[in-house]
Write a protein that holds these residues in place. Structure first.
Motif, PDB file in Angstrom:
ATOM      1  N   ALA A  36     -15.350   4.420   5.161  1.00 29.85           N
ATOM      2  CA  ALA A  36     -15.366   5.719   4.488  1.00 29.85           C
ATOM      3  C   ALA A  36     -16.608   6.537   4.816  1.00 29.85           C
ATOM      4  O   ALA A  36     -16.624   7.755   4.625  1.00 29.85           O
ATOM      5  N   ASP A  37     -17.671   5.890   5.308  1.00 31.73           N
ATOM      6  CA  ASP A  37     -18.904   6.591   5.663  1.00 31.73           C
ATOM      7  C   ASP A  37     -19.568   5.857   6.819  1.00 31.73           C
ATOM      8  O   ASP A  37     -19.123   4.762   7.203  1.00 31.73           O
ATOM      9  N   PRO A  38     -20.642   6.428   7.407  1.00 34.14           N
ATOM     10  CA  PRO A  38     -21.186   5.869   8.654  1.00 34.14           C
ATOM     11  C   PRO A  38     -22.178   4.726   8.517  1.00 34.14           C
ATOM     12  O   PRO A  38     -22.786   4.320   9.509  1.00 34.14           O
ATOM     13  N   ARG A  39     -22.353   4.160   7.344  1.00 32.34           N
ATOM     14  CA  ARG A  39     -23.364   3.114   7.206  1.00 32.34           C
ATOM     15  C   ARG A  39     -23.082   1.904   8.097  1.00 32.34           C
ATOM     16  O   ARG A  39     -23.993   1.375   8.756  1.00 32.34           O
ATOM     17  N   ALA A  40     -21.839   1.449   8.131  1.00 30.66           N
ATOM     18  CA  ALA A  40     -21.513   0.286   8.966  1.00 30.66           C
ATOM     19  C   ALA A  40     -21.697   0.596  10.446  1.00 30.66           C
ATOM     20  O   ALA A  40     -22.116  -0.265  11.224  1.00 30.66           O
ATOM     21  N   TYR A  41     -21.392   1.830  10.837  1.00 37.65           N
ATOM     22  CA  TYR A  41     -21.567   2.263  12.225  1.00 37.65           C
ATOM     23  C   TYR A  41     -23.014   2.046  12.658  1.00 37.65           C
ATOM     24  O   TYR A  41     -23.294   1.439  13.701  1.00 37.65           O
ATOM     25  N   PHE A  42     -23.946   2.527  11.857  1.00 40.73           N
ATOM     26  CA  PHE A  42     -25.356   2.453  12.248  1.00 40.73           C
ATOM     27  C   PHE A  42     -25.931   1.055  12.087  1.00 40.73           C
ATOM     28  O   PHE A  42     -26.739   0.609  12.917  1.00 40.73           O
TER      29      PHE A  42
ATOM     30  N   ARG B  90     -28.311   1.858   0.404  1.00 33.88           N
ATOM     31  CA  ARG B  90     -27.550   0.609   0.349  1.00 33.88           C
ATOM     32  C   ARG B  90     -26.574   0.573  -0.816  1.00 33.88           C
ATOM     33  O   ARG B  90     -25.432   0.122  -0.678  1.00 33.88           O
ATOM     34  N   ASP B  91     -27.014   1.038  -1.978  1.00 34.59           N
ATOM     35  CA  ASP B  91     -26.179   0.937  -3.171  1.00 34.59           C
ATOM     36  C   ASP B  91     -25.510   2.258  -3.551  1.00 34.59           C
ATOM     37  O   ASP B  91     -24.916   2.359  -4.627  1.00 34.59           O
ATOM     38  N   MET B  92     -25.603   3.256  -2.684  1.00 33.61           N
ATOM     39  CA  MET B  92     -24.944   4.533  -2.963  1.00 33.61           C
ATOM     40  C   MET B  92     -23.438   4.403  -2.812  1.00 33.61           C
ATOM     41  O   MET B  92     -22.943   3.639  -1.973  1.00 33.61           O
ATOM     42  N   SER B  93     -22.709   5.157  -3.613  1.00 30.92           N
ATOM     43  CA  SER B  93     -21.284   5.301  -3.357  1.00 30.92           C
ATOM     44  C   SER B  93     -21.114   6.244  -2.175  1.00 30.92           C
ATOM     45  O   SER B  93     -22.045   6.957  -1.785  1.00 30.92           O
TER      46      SER B  93
ATOM     47  N   LEU C 106     -23.561   9.362  -1.075  1.00 28.06           N
ATOM     48  CA  LEU C 106     -24.111   9.488   0.273  1.00 28.06           C
ATOM     49  C   LEU C 106     -23.686  10.806   0.899  1.00 28.06           C
ATOM     50  O   LEU C 106     -24.499  11.481   1.553  1.00 28.06           O
ATOM     51  N   ALA C 107     -22.446  11.192   0.707  1.00 29.14           N
ATOM     52  CA  ALA C 107     -21.954  12.450   1.279  1.00 29.14           C
ATOM     53  C   ALA C 107     -22.716  13.637   0.723  1.00 29.14           C
ATOM     54  O   ALA C 107     -23.065  14.568   1.457  1.00 29.14           O
TER      55      ALA C 107
ATOM     56  N   TRP D 236     -25.777  13.603  -0.431  1.00 29.74           N
ATOM     57  CA  TRP D 236     -27.132  13.501   0.133  1.00 29.74           C
ATOM     58  C   TRP D 236     -27.129  13.984   1.575  1.00 29.74           C
ATOM     59  O   TRP D 236     -28.027  14.718   2.007  1.00 29.74           O
ATOM     60  N   ASP D 237     -26.119  13.564   2.326  1.00 32.60           N
ATOM     61  CA  ASP D 237     -26.013  13.977   3.722  1.00 32.60           C
ATOM     62  C   ASP D 237     -25.783  15.479   3.859  1.00 32.60           C
ATOM     63  O   ASP D 237     -26.333  16.125   4.764  1.00 32.60           O
ATOM     64  N   LYS D 238     -24.965  16.022   3.004  1.00 34.84           N
ATOM     65  CA  LYS D 238     -24.661  17.457   3.093  1.00 34.84           C
ATOM     66  C   LYS D 238     -25.930  18.281   2.960  1.00 34.84           C
ATOM     67  O   LYS D 238     -26.165  19.232   3.716  1.00 34.84           O
ATOM     68  N   GLN D 239     -26.780  17.900   2.034  1.00 34.19           N
ATOM     69  CA  GLN D 239     -28.052  18.604   1.856  1.00 34.19           C
ATOM     70  C   GLN D 239     -28.984  18.355   3.032  1.00 34.19           C
ATOM     71  O   GLN D 239     -29.639  19.274   3.549  1.00 34.19           O
ATOM     72  N   PHE D 240     -29.029  17.107   3.481  1.00 34.12           N
ATOM     73  CA  PHE D 240     -29.902  16.720   4.597  1.00 34.12           C
ATOM     74  C   PHE D 240     -29.594  17.548   5.842  1.00 34.12           C
ATOM     75  O   PHE D 240     -30.501  18.122   6.470  1.00 34.12           O
ATOM     76  N   TYR D 241     -28.327  17.636   6.219  1.00 29.12           N
ATOM     77  CA  TYR D 241     -27.968  18.366   7.431  1.00 29.12           C
ATOM     78  C   TYR D 241     -28.098  19.875   7.248  1.00 29.12           C
ATOM     79  O   TYR D 241     -28.473  20.589   8.191  1.00 29.12           O
TER      80      TYR D 241
END
Length: 277
Positions: free
Chosen positions: A15-21, A92-95, A99-100, A102-107
């Motif tokens: 569902a998100d890129p954590r496993a990818y990285f 690590r413990d984010m849903s 995370l989405a 957080w990422d939206k603001q980051f980008y």
């Protein structure tokens, strides 16, 4: 392992890129880093070509997964920073929803003023959906062009595409995908592709040539992609490279996949350090 090359299908269905990285980090997967300055240069050149025409030509990133190339193209961020971000204890413990957000603001905070519209195409619905949700992609598609022509939504988007980019997908998509993309285009389309040396790009070059594009290959260097997962993968890569008439000494024999860079443009001419193919 298909044909000796490891597959990572499981990390692209998350569902998100954590496993990818976290999976690719230890293998030092680095081709998006090498592509970042190249894609920025080529995308700017392609956008300038349409100066005065309505709209900005979009970049279509093929096999885009979670929008990594879009992140590096349009934002002040490095691949190393992304590895650190998604492997950090903070996430690590984010849903996925947390995370989405957080990422939206980051980008958004790192968006470059010269950012270009980017479309993403990948058969992983979850990967392109996440990239779209956090603002990395302006449009996201999961059509499998190896199996069928573009669906209605992708077909409507293709006339706006001016550049197709590729890193790492050359082992999975063939000339069928490229032909179907270009057949739906209306603007002049360039193709900027990093392709593993274990793969022949000749069928794609032929399909592009049939549609008025000339391809040049960068013969000055190779671009490391990632470390091999094990000895079996190393043997597969060295044998595949030799079968294509290439020398793996100092490259694949050293423990890593390496890519070549190909650039295709309508009527493009060869440049120093390149040879027409």
């Amino acid at each position: 392992m298909a044909s000796g090359k490891a597959r990572f299908d499981d990390i692209y269905g998350q569902a998100d890129p954590r496993a990818y990285f976290t999976r690719l980090g230890p293998l030092e997967y680095e081709i998006p880093h090498h592509a970042q300055p190249v894609f920025r240069r080529v995308a700017a050149e392609r956008a300038a070509l349409d100066d005065g025409l309505p709209g900005v030509p979009a970049v279509l990133d093929l096999c885009c997964s979670y929008g990594i190339n879009a992140a590096l193209l349009n934002h002040d961020v490095t691949l190393a920073e992304l590895y650190g971000r998604y492997a950090s204890p903070a996430v690590r413990d984010m849903s996925t929803a947390e995370l989405a957000a957080w990422d939206k603001q980051f980008y958004a905070e790192r968006r470059r003023p010269d950012a270009l519209p980017v479309y993403g195409l990948d058969v992983s619905v979850s990967a392109v959906g996440y990239a779209r949700e956090v603002g990395l992609l302006d449009a996201a598609f999961s059509d499998d062009l190896e199996q069928s022509p573009p669906g209605p939504e992708l077909a409507r988007a293709l006339p706006g595409v001016g550049l197709v980019t590729l890193t790492g997908g050359g082992s999975y998509v063939t000339e069928r995908t490229f032909a179907r993309l270009l057949d739906g285009a209306r603007r002049p389309v360039w193709v900027s592709a990093f392709v593993l040396r274990t793969v022949s790009y000749e069928p794609v070059i032929g399909a592009l040539s049939d549609r008025g594009l000339r391809t040049t290959a960068d013969t000055s260097r190779t671009y490391p992609q990632r470390r091999f997962t094990d000895e079996r993968e190393r043997r597969y890569a060295t044998e595949a490279v030799r079968a294509l008439g290439r020398d793996p000494a100092g490259l694949e024999e050293g423990g890593r996949f390496h890519s070549l860079y190909y650039e295709s443009r309508p009527g493009a001419s060869s440049r120093p350090g390149r040879e027409g193919v």
